[in-house]
Scaffold this active site. Structure first.
Site, short mmCIF file in Angstrom:
data_model
loop_
_atom_site.label_atom_id
_atom_site.label_comp_id
_atom_site.label_asym_id
_atom_site.label_seq_id
_atom_site.Cartn_x
_atom_site.Cartn_y
_atom_site.Cartn_z
N HIS A 1 1.31 -1.49 -0.17
CA HIS A 1 -0.05 -0.15 0.00
C HIS A 1 1.03 1.55 -0.05
O HIS A 1 1.69 1.24 0.62
CB HIS A 1 -0.89 0.45 0.89
CG HIS A 1 -0.24 0.14 2.94
ND1 HIS A 1 -0.19 1.36 3.08
CD2 HIS A 1 -0.05 -1.24 3.73
CE1 HIS A 1 0.42 0.52 4.69
NE2 HIS A 1 0.22 -0.20 4.75
N ASP B 1 5.94 1.90 6.50
CA ASP B 1 4.39 1.13 6.72
C ASP B 1 3.85 1.98 5.68
O ASP B 1 3.21 3.14 6.34
CB ASP B 1 4.45 1.27 7.81
CG ASP B 1 2.55 0.39 8.04
OD1 ASP B 1 2.14 -0.07 7.07
OD2 ASP B 1 1.68 0.89 8.95
N GLU C 1 -5.24 1.38 2.39
CA GLU C 1 -5.19 0.55 3.92
C GLU C 1 -5.74 0.35 4.71
O GLU C 1 -6.05 -0.28 5.30
CB GLU C 1 -3.81 -0.12 3.23
CG GLU C 1 -3.14 -1.53 3.45
CD GLU C 1 -2.74 -0.91 5.36
OE1 GLU C 1 -2.99 -2.56 5.71
OE2 GLU C 1 -2.46 -0.79 5.56
N GLU C 2 -4.62 2.17 5.54
CA GLU C 2 -4.54 2.62 6.48
C GLU C 2 -5.96 2.04 7.16
O GLU C 2 -6.17 3.04 8.40
CB GLU C 2 -3.90 3.43 7.25
CG GLU C 2 -2.33 3.31 6.83
CD GLU C 2 -1.50 2.73 7.95
OE1 GLU C 2 -2.81 2.17 8.51
OE2 GLU C 2 -0.27 1.93 7.53
N ASP D 1 3.80 -5.83 3.39
CA ASP D 1 3.93 -5.13 4.19
C ASP D 1 4.57 -5.18 5.44
O ASP D 1 5.79 -5.72 5.67
CB ASP D 1 2.35 -5.17 4.91
CG ASP D 1 1.84 -3.69 5.02
OD1 ASP D 1 1.93 -2.99 5.82
OD2 ASP D 1 0.79 -3.20 5.47
N HIS E 1 3.51 3.22 12.96
CA HIS E 1 2.04 4.01 13.36
C HIS E 1 2.98 4.82 14.71
O HIS E 1 2.28 5.80 15.20
CB HIS E 1 1.08 3.54 14.45
CG HIS E 1 0.80 3.13 13.08
ND1 HIS E 1 -0.60 2.70 13.21
CD2 HIS E 1 0.81 2.56 11.31
CE1 HIS E 1 -1.09 2.57 11.13
NE2 HIS E 1 -0.05 1.94 10.96
CO CO Z 1 0.20 0.72 8.70
ZN ZN Z 2 0.94 -1.43 6.57
#
Ligand code: CO
Ligand code: ZN
Length: 331
Positions: free
Chosen positions: A62, A163, A193-194, A216, A302
């Protein structure tokens, strides 16, 4: 590869606002295949033909990143925010953001003397305005986090959006490395995706792959009191067995593992008790598509400083290149 990593991780692209990173990926992918398209949601799809009798294998990473959206602007020009994706409020105080229109801002908190963790209601973005009228952003405007790429040493790389821009790099490097693969390979750089793996399902429905491997990041156990799992930075890419949203197809787990062993590549087994990836969405698309995931171990996911090890990235490219280049019949 470091230059490419830096370019992708510093690019702007919160979910549904992926235009800048998408333009980079399209330009780069076109260097290696003429067949690059964008679908209705904005997923980038690049295809490489395979040999007769091969499978159709999708690799998906992603390109969106977590961010925030303005939900209210007060009389003094301070912007209240809503998160886009799994943004942890404890990472926000003092963080810097950039809006789609280029405006920058810093995040402040109500009752700054208080020592407890903030909730979203306690946080605001200060864009330097002194009234609602002179605020350079509006309701619904989106911002991403700002943090320059950092190379700590030869192998440890840090960025705001490993990410999953590191997965985007792995896909591009795999595309670059492919030579007459046995399988048709479909590369997808997905959107949204998130916010719940929303781009992946439509991309898989539309292209009808036989097998899907998402790329990922995954969490690690190698920090003080880290997660209780068996994944460390630098010990190889991780073959996902399960996460919070899916059980990876056991035949695909076996295929990836066998190929890692055959090529003497380091690998780890990922059993992640939370989170999920685009593979969860592709697995339940159409009549069901066998799906799995190759994960790049990543500390501090994150947060504005997500850390990966370059060797895991390089070995991930090698493993994926082998998996998609050779016979990939599931058994
Ligand atoms: Co993420
Ligand atoms: Zn991810």
């Amino acid at each position: 590869m470091i230059d490419l990593i830096q370019k992708y991780v510093e690019a702007y692209g919160p979910s549904a606002y992926e235009d800048a990173i998408r333009a980079m990926i399209i330009a780069d992918a076109k260097q290696y295949t003429a067949d690059v398209t964008t679908d209705a949601l904005g997923n980038v799809i690049a295809r490489v033909a395979g040999k007769k009798g091969g499978q159709r294998v999708m690799l998906i990473a992603h390109m969106d990143e977590i961010g925030v959206m303005v939900s209210h602007i007060d009389a003094n020009g301070f912007c209240r925010l809503m998160r886009i994706g799994g943004v942890n409020p404890q990472t926000l105080i003092g963080n810097r953001v950039q809006f789609t229109n280029g405006v920058m801002g810093v995040i402040g908190v109500d009752n700054p003397g208080k020592r407890s963790l903030p909730s979203y209601d306690d946080l605001f973005i200060d864009v330097g305005a002194s009234s609602k009228a002179d605020c350079p952003v509006g309701l619904g405007d989106v911002a991403g986090f700002v943090r320059p790429f950092l190379q700590l040493n030869e192998n440890r790389l840090v960025a705001k959006s490993m990410d999953d821009r590191i997965g985007c790099v792995v896909l591009l490097e795999t595309l670059k490395a492919l030579k007459n693969p046995a399988n048709e390979v479909i590369f997808v750089w997905s959107v949204q995706e998130e916010v719940g793996t929303r781009g992946a399902g439509p991309a898989a429905y539309h292209t009808e792959p036989d097998i899907v491997i998402a790329v990922d990041v995954t969490a690690t156990s190698d920090t003080p009191k880290g997660f209780k799992m068996d994944v460390d930075l630098g010990k190889g890419p991780a073959i996902k067995v399960r996460d919070g949203g899916m059980l990876a197809d056991p035949r695909l787990v076996r295929l990836m593992r066998d190929q890692a062993v055959a090529a003497s590549l380091p690998y780890q087994m990922e059993i992640l008790p939370f989170g999920t990836t685009d593979a969860r969405a592709t697995q339940v698309t159409r009549g069901g598509i066998p799906s799995g995931c190759l994960s790049i171990p990543c500390r501090y996911i994150h947060t504005p400083s997500e850390m990966v090890d370059l060797r895991d990235v390089q070995n991930g490219v090698k493993l994926l290149t082998k998996v998609v280049s050779e016979a990939a019949t599931l058994k």
